[in-house]
Design an enzyme around this catalytic site. Structure first.
Site, mmCIF file in Angstrom:
data_model
loop_
_atom_site.group_PDB
_atom_site.id
_atom_site.type_symbol
_atom_site.label_atom_id
_atom_site.label_comp_id
_atom_site.label_asym_id
_atom_site.label_seq_id
_atom_site.Cartn_x
_atom_site.Cartn_y
_atom_site.Cartn_z
ATOM 1 N N GLU A 51 -0.865 4.061 9.973
ATOM 2 C CA GLU A 51 0.180 3.029 9.978
ATOM 3 C C GLU A 51 0.935 2.916 11.299
ATOM 4 O O GLU A 51 2.098 2.512 11.336
ATOM 5 C CB GLU A 51 1.171 3.249 8.825
ATOM 6 C CG GLU A 51 0.541 3.061 7.454
ATOM 7 C CD GLU A 51 1.549 3.150 6.320
ATOM 8 O OE1 GLU A 51 2.667 3.652 6.560
ATOM 9 O OE2 GLU A 51 1.226 2.722 5.212
ATOM 10 N N GLU B 142 -4.848 1.961 1.263
ATOM 11 C CA GLU B 142 -3.719 2.305 0.397
ATOM 12 C C GLU B 142 -3.271 1.059 -0.353
ATOM 13 O O GLU B 142 -3.347 -0.056 0.173
ATOM 14 C CB GLU B 142 -2.518 2.856 1.191
ATOM 15 C CG GLU B 142 -2.711 4.210 1.821
ATOM 16 C CD GLU B 142 -1.438 4.702 2.515
ATOM 17 O OE1 GLU B 142 -0.331 4.306 2.080
ATOM 18 O OE2 GLU B 142 -1.556 5.455 3.491
#
Length: 807
Positions: free
Chosen positions: A384, A455
């Site tokens: 991320e 995710e």
């Protein structure tokens, strides 16, 4: 090569002083510990994450045999986070990073045929010069020497960095072997290399070649091996490659590597394994456990892989956000569980020195696991993080240089990110409960490249095992909506949910108690309702989980409107007090793409009104509709429905009380007789599973162990114990918080506190062996339910664990 495990009887102190490095073993204040070891045991929740962030010190005495043209190496599988190694007071080297292995040649500093002292300084603080640190993270890193340590004897001529790539597995299978052949002696060597391929201990292929070398020589060796069995998620066939180095017809070095013959390929329309298309369906895993953080031995690591494959029934796991235990990966190889492995990090990219450590992490990660058949992708971005062209160009190039046989990806949460990898891997948290499960790939990334969701869900809807029923049901449906979207789009190769189980976290995340309740299981690997959203998406084993206690008081205004059944059955038969109500089928209208949609039971009357003879056939159908509308609307009927109800009351000379009693009879209203419901699951016209739900009158406490036989081998052993409160029909009782004490005796001890309480109707804990052998006993003592005793056998298998290939 000979490997000696050094995991028992270390001396440890949670307070480092430089004088300890050359001190004797009998220093006051040290305690004897076994590896894997956490630098401090933590509470389950509500603690400071700074509790484990301190400097500590370990030391161990070890014996070195007389050397026979050998060098001696000390190997560490994982030390969190920074380690300095000393032998007999001499500084050997340092290692930055807690998730990858390292080893040092200690030959110049040891005494042969004598005892030596190994000392390890450990810094478990969050240092800005080491990934994943530098910014706050949504997980804890803990501390200590939490993986194994071994002493390794290697001949002066030995193999290093052995990479075996199976090639052309669908046509003419080959072994592409590359490695460095080291010569640490001062003279030229002429050696013979032998390669042997084994399947289930039976040799199926062998070959040899001769080599002359002065110092180090890179060997690239390709051999066609003939007929083989492929490795796949359904048939994980494994082979062992043994490469020997011979001098004067004597074996001086031997390397064993376990491999699988398989072909991975990402295409625009999906992921292909051995030229067969597979949807990647999986969950993310943190490697943490309650109380001890990362410090758990082989059996616990194996169990997590077993849970993913056999209980949750997924085909993939992402190692978030760092390389994890080699034991866990061993089990993934054995089970056919696909693995996405990535470098340590969480959102933050550090300075140049930090990035150098990250590049070192990539090399250590890939070299440790490049022979594993289960690893289908390397993650070369920091989870991320923002784009960083120069840094990610280096990480991508490093991964491809080391291993060009796998795709690389990089987990991102930004759209239209620069793609330097092979697959656009993206965290899609767009689903909020009522919208589409996933965004369309072309709204995330414009290029026509393979696309993988890494995710989803997680923090979007934290769910505790003891939340109200509606919350837990909604949690399960959120996972199923994402899975439905996945199966409905050929351009999405797969989706890996956040996450397998709850975990401890930093102060800025979770629910304020240092726990992220993002899992489909709790921290003790006890399933929440959402776990069955995954388990039901297969046909090998019948799954039937009724997502309700069938108690009206659990529902708004006491109206039991619908029951969700998470199952892979063809249909279910629904009974009330043994009277057949109706057959219900999977809800394919709501879930048009799922292999096994849930079943919704929304009719509690069926044809009972007609069978009971209370009304004519036509009127019975009308009354049923009115009762169902009253239930779903919580008694708020429209004007036309009230008029129809008045017609029925007048025709059959009934009062409103009579109709209320009728409602109570079929919907179990307040004051009504306790109802018992049964749901039978049917596959191929056969009843394969049955669940009964009723009121609780005589609960019982149940104690279950993962294993009753423990073995001390390279390390101590553990097993998980689950204590749960069950009703008369063996259903777990959610709203139970009874306290109990755990008493151990014999050759075992409990990990963590010995006074516990049920959370959401159940509680888990682990017990471990203590270095002695024989019987151990667990007693669970409850003020309400008395004593429940279990026996455990502890075996001594240490003598079988010396890996003496050749000396």
């Amino acid at each position: 090569m000979k490997k000696i495990d050094l995991n028992y009887n270390w001396y440890y102190i949670a307070d480092f002083k430089p004088s300890y490095i050359e001190a004797h073993m009998d220093d006051v204040g040290f305690e004897v510990v076994h590896l894997p070891h956490t630098n401090i045991e933590l509470p389950l929740n509500n603690f400071s994450e700074e509790s484990y962030q301190f400097e500590s010190f370990y030391k161990k005495e070890f014996y070195v045999e007389p050397l026979l043209d050998e060098h001696v190496y000390m190997r560490f599988e994982g030390v969190m986070t920074y380690a300095e190694i000393y032998v007999n007071g001499h500084y050997i080297g340092e290692h930055k990073g807690g998730y990858t292995p390292f080893e040092f040649d200690i030959t110049p500093y040891i005494h042969e045929d004598a005892f030596n002292m190994l000392s390890v300084y450990v810094d478990s603080r969050e240092r800005d010069d080491i990934p994943p640190f530098g910014h706050v993270m949504d997980f804890l890193t803990y501390g200590g020497i939490y993986r194994e340590v071994a002493l390794i004897y290697k001949n002066v001529c030995h193999i290093k960095d052995l990479l075996i790539k199976p090639e052309d597995v669908l046509t003419k299978p080959k072994l592409n072997m590359s490695f460095d052949l080291l010569n640490l002696s001062q003279e030229d060597k002429k050696v013979t290399l032998e390669c042997h391929l084994y399947n289930e201990n039976k040799q199926v292929f062998s070959c040899s070649r001769s080599e002359s070398l002065q110092d180090t020589k890179n060997i690239n060796w390709i051999e066609e091996v003939g007929n083989i069995q492929l490795w796949s998620v359904d048939a994980p066939n494994l082979y062992e490659v043994v490469i020997c180095v011979l001098e004067d017809n004597q074996v001086i070095d031997k390397n064993k590597v376990r491999i699988g013959f398989r072909q991975f390929e990402f295409r625009r329309d999906g992921f292909y394994l051995n030229n067969e298309k597979h949807k990647i369906v999986g969950l993310n895993r943190q490697q943490s456990f309650p109380y001890v953080g990362y410090a758990m031995p082989k059996s616990a690591q194996y169990k997590d892989a077993d849970i993913l494959k056999h209980a949750l029934k997924v085909n993939t796991v992402r190692l978030s956000h760092y390389p994890q235990s080699n034991h866990f990966l061993d089990r993934c190889d054995e089970l056919g569980l696909l693995v996405l492995e990535e470098i340590p990090g969480w959102q933050h990219i550090g300075n140049e020195a930090w990035q150098e450590v990250a590049l070192q992490n990539i090399e250590e990660m890939i070299k440790r696991d490049w022979n594993r058949p289960s690893v289908f992708m390397w993650g070369t971005r920091i989870n991320e993080s923002n784009d960083d062209h120069d840094f990610y160009k280096k990480t991508s190039e490093k991964a491809r240089e080391l291993d060009d046989s796998r795709a690389i990806g990089g987990v991102r949460c930004i759209k239209n990110s620069e793609l330097l990898e092979d697959v656009y891997t993206y965290n899609d948290f767009s689903h909020t409960g009522n919208n589409a499960g996933l965004e369309a790939p072309n709204k995330v990334f414009k290029e026509k490249k393979p696309y993988l969701i890494t995710e989803y869900n997680g923090h979007m809807y934290p769910t505790k095992k003891y939340d109200d029923e509606a919350h837990r049901v909604s949690h399960a449906h959120r996972h199923m909506r994402v899975l439905d979207a996945l199966y409905g789009d050929d351009h999405i190769t797969g989706a890996i949910g956040w996450c397998m189980f709850d975990y401890n976290t930093h102060k800025d995340f979770g629910s304020g108690d240092k726990i992220c309740y993002h899992g489909v299981m709790d921290m003790f690997r006890i399933p929440k309702m959402a776990a069955y959203a995954y388990a039901s998406q297969q046909r090998k084993e019948p799954i039937l989980h009724v997502g309700s206690s069938m108690n009206i008081g659990e529902h708004k205004s006491g109206f039991l409107t619908e029951i969700n059944v998470f199952t892979n059955c063809d249909w279910v038969n629904f009974y009330r007090n043994d009277a057949f109500i109706k057959r219900f089928y999977p809800n394919r209208h709501r879930y048009g793409h799922l292999p096994s949609p849930p079943i919704c039971i929304d009719d509690f009357i069926g044809e009972c009104l007609e069978k009971d003879g209370l009304f004519s056939s036509t009127d019975g159908k009308l009354v049923k509709k009115l009762l169902m509308k009253a239930n779903k609307s919580r008694g708020n009927l429209r004007i036309m429905d009230k008029l129809k109800l008045g017609y029925i009351l007048l025709k059959y000379k009934m009062t409103t009380l009579d109709m209320e009693n009728l409602y109570t009879k079929y919907y179990g209203g307040w004051g009504g007789k306790a109802a018992v419901y049964r749901i039978d699951g049917i596959i191929n016209n056969q009843m394969v599973k049955s669940v009964t739900k009723g009121h609780i009158f005589a609960p019982t406490l149940k104690v279950e162990l993962d294993s009753t036989v423990l073995s001390e081998e390279a390390t101590y052993d553990v097993t998980r114990v689950v204590v749960s409160l069950r009703d008369e029909y063996n259903n777990s009782i959610t709203y139970a918080n009874d306290a109990f004490q755990v008493i151990t005796s014999g050759h075992i001890k409990v990990i963590g506190p010995d006074i516990l309480a049920l959370i959401g109707g159940s509680m888990g804990f682990w017990i471990k062996t203590t270095g002695t052998y024989g019987d151990g006993f667990i007693e669970v003592v409850s003020p309400r339910f008395g004593r429940l005793k279990k026996r455990i056998q502890v075996k001594d298998l240490r003598s079988l664990n010396i890996d003496e290939n050749i000396r």
